[in-house]
Scaffold this motif. Structure first.
Motif, PDB file in Angstrom:
ATOM      1  N   HIS A 161      -3.207   5.744 -11.206  1.00  0.00           N
ATOM      2  CA  HIS A 161      -3.070   5.071  -9.919  1.00  0.00           C
ATOM      3  C   HIS A 161      -4.402   5.060  -9.179  1.00  0.00           C
ATOM      4  O   HIS A 161      -4.790   4.053  -8.578  1.00  0.00           O
ATOM      5  CB  HIS A 161      -1.991   5.762  -9.082  1.00  0.00           C
ATOM      6  N   LEU A 162      -5.126   6.168  -9.224  1.00  0.00           N
ATOM      7  CA  LEU A 162      -6.416   6.235  -8.545  1.00  0.00           C
ATOM      8  C   LEU A 162      -7.413   5.268  -9.169  1.00  0.00           C
ATOM      9  O   LEU A 162      -8.150   4.570  -8.456  1.00  0.00           O
ATOM     10  CB  LEU A 162      -6.957   7.664  -8.593  1.00  0.00           C
ATOM     11  N   ARG A 163      -7.444   5.201 -10.495  1.00  0.00           N
ATOM     12  CA  ARG A 163      -8.350   4.260 -11.169  1.00  0.00           C
ATOM     13  C   ARG A 163      -8.023   2.819 -10.787  1.00  0.00           C
ATOM     14  O   ARG A 163      -8.913   2.015 -10.512  1.00  0.00           O
ATOM     15  CB  ARG A 163      -8.264   4.438 -12.678  1.00  0.00           C
ATOM     16  N   GLY A 164      -6.717   2.488 -10.790  1.00  0.00           N
ATOM     17  CA  GLY A 164      -6.311   1.131 -10.436  1.00  0.00           C
ATOM     18  C   GLY A 164      -6.646   0.786  -9.003  1.00  0.00           C
ATOM     19  O   GLY A 164      -7.071  -0.332  -8.695  1.00  0.00           O
ATOM     20  N   LEU A 165      -6.468   1.751  -8.103  1.00  0.00           N
ATOM     21  CA  LEU A 165      -6.780   1.538  -6.694  1.00  0.00           C
ATOM     22  C   LEU A 165      -8.269   1.252  -6.510  1.00  0.00           C
ATOM     23  O   LEU A 165      -8.657   0.350  -5.752  1.00  0.00           O
ATOM     24  CB  LEU A 165      -6.369   2.775  -5.900  1.00  0.00           C
ATOM     25  N   ALA A 166      -9.110   1.994  -7.211  1.00  0.00           N
ATOM     26  CA  ALA A 166     -10.556   1.789  -7.113  1.00  0.00           C
ATOM     27  C   ALA A 166     -10.955   0.419  -7.642  1.00  0.00           C
ATOM     28  O   ALA A 166     -11.771  -0.284  -7.030  1.00  0.00           O
ATOM     29  CB  ALA A 166     -11.290   2.887  -7.881  1.00  0.00           C
ATOM     30  N   ARG A 167     -10.387   0.019  -8.759  1.00  0.00           N
ATOM     31  CA  ARG A 167     -10.742  -1.286  -9.327  1.00  0.00           C
ATOM     32  C   ARG A 167     -10.307  -2.430  -8.409  1.00  0.00           C
ATOM     33  O   ARG A 167     -11.020  -3.428  -8.265  1.00  0.00           O
ATOM     34  CB  ARG A 167     -10.112  -1.448 -10.708  1.00  0.00           C
TER      35      ARG A 167
END
Length: 232
Positions: free
Chosen positions: A150-156
Motif C-alpha cells: 500500500h505504501l509503495r502504491g501510494l508513493a507511485r
C-alpha cells in the motif's frame, strides 16, 4: 550574459546558464526549463523534440536537454507546496508551460518550504522518517500503519516515483548542500549517504544531468561573485 549560477534550498534547486547537448536522465523532481531568450529544447525518450519558451518535465520522465545559450532550470521536490500547482496540470510527459515563463527563484523559494497539501499524511510521515534515518520498507510501512504494498502504491500515485527514488534525490540534496559548505566531493558523497565519490557522480549525472565537479564549480563561482558584490 551573467555567469552560470547554481543554488539549492528547501524543496528546490535552481540553475541558470548555458546547456550543452545533454545525456538522457530523469529526475525525482519536477523540472521546469525556461529559455532566457527564444526557446528551450528537450528530447524525450522516444526521440521526439519539444521546443517552447518554457517546458515542464514531470518526475521520472526520461529526457535530455538540447544546447541552449541561456536558460533557467528549476527542480521542484514533489512533496512541497509548489508541486501541488504542477500536479494540477496532469501532464504525463514533456509539455509546454507558457504560464511559467516568468518564473523566478523567489517564486519557488517561498512555496517550496511549505509541505504539499495533496499528500496523504501517512506518505508525508514516511518521507519525513526516510529523510532522517535508514529504515527498511517493511519497517517504514509498519511505522506509518500501512502494508509495504500500500505504501509503495501510494508513493507511485502521489509522487510519481518509488520512495527509494525519492530517497536518492534527498541524498543528492544533502551532498549538494555539503558542496555548498565547501566540503570536498568525496566528503560530500559520504555525508549525502553515498557509498563513495563515484556513486555520487553516477547518481547526480543520472538524476540531474550534472556532475559534482560541475556543481562545485558553479557554487564556487556564485560564492566568489557574492563576495565581490559585498566588497564594493
Amino acid at each position: 550574459m551573467s555567469p552560470p549560477r547554481f543554488a539549492i534550498g528547501e524543496g528546490y534547486a535552481f540553475y541558470q546558464g548555458p546547456s550543452a547537448d545533454g545525456v538522457f536522465h530523469r529526475h525525482a523532481a519536477f523540472q521546469i526549463a525556461v529559455a532566457v531568450r527564444g526557446e528551450v529544447g528537450i528530447v524525450d525518450a522516444a526521440g521526439t523534440p519539444h521546443r517552447a519558451a518554457a517546458l515542464i518535465v514531470p518526475p521520472m520522465v526520461r529526457h535530455r536537454l538540447l544546447p541552449t545559450e541561456n536558460l533557467r532550470i528549476f527542480f521542484v521536490d514533489p512533496h512541497c507546496a509548489f508541486a501541488d500547482r504542477l500536479r494540477e496540470r496532469r501532464d504525463s510527459g514533456v509539455a509546454p508551460a507558457p504560464e511559467l515563463y516568468g518564473l523566478g527563484e523567489h517564486d519557488i523559494r517561498h512555496a517550496a518550504v511549505r509541505p504539499a497539501g495533496e499528500l496523504d499524511p501517512r506518505l508525508r510521515e514516511a518521507m519525513d522518517v526516510m529523510a532522517g534515518e535508514r529504515i527498511s520498507m517493511p519497517d517504514l510501512a509498519a511505522r506509518v500503519g500501512l502494508s509495504p504494498q500500500h505504501l509503495r502504491g501510494l508513493a507511485r500515485r502521489r509522487l510519481g516515483m518509488p520512495l527509494t527514488r525519492w530517497r536518492a534525490w534527498q541524498r543528492l540534496r544533502r551532498a549538494t548542500e555539503a558542496l555548498r559548505e565547501g566540503r570536498p566531493v568525496a566528503t560530500a558523497a559520504v555525508l549525502g549517504g553515498f557509498a563513495d565519490q563515484a556513486h555520487l557522480t553516477r547518481q547526480m549525472r543520472e538524476m540531474m544531468g550534472l556532475t559534482p565537479a560541475t556543481v562545485l564549480s558553479l557554487l564556487r563561482s556564485a560564492s566568489a561573485a557574492d563576495q565581490a558584490r559585498r566588497a564594493r
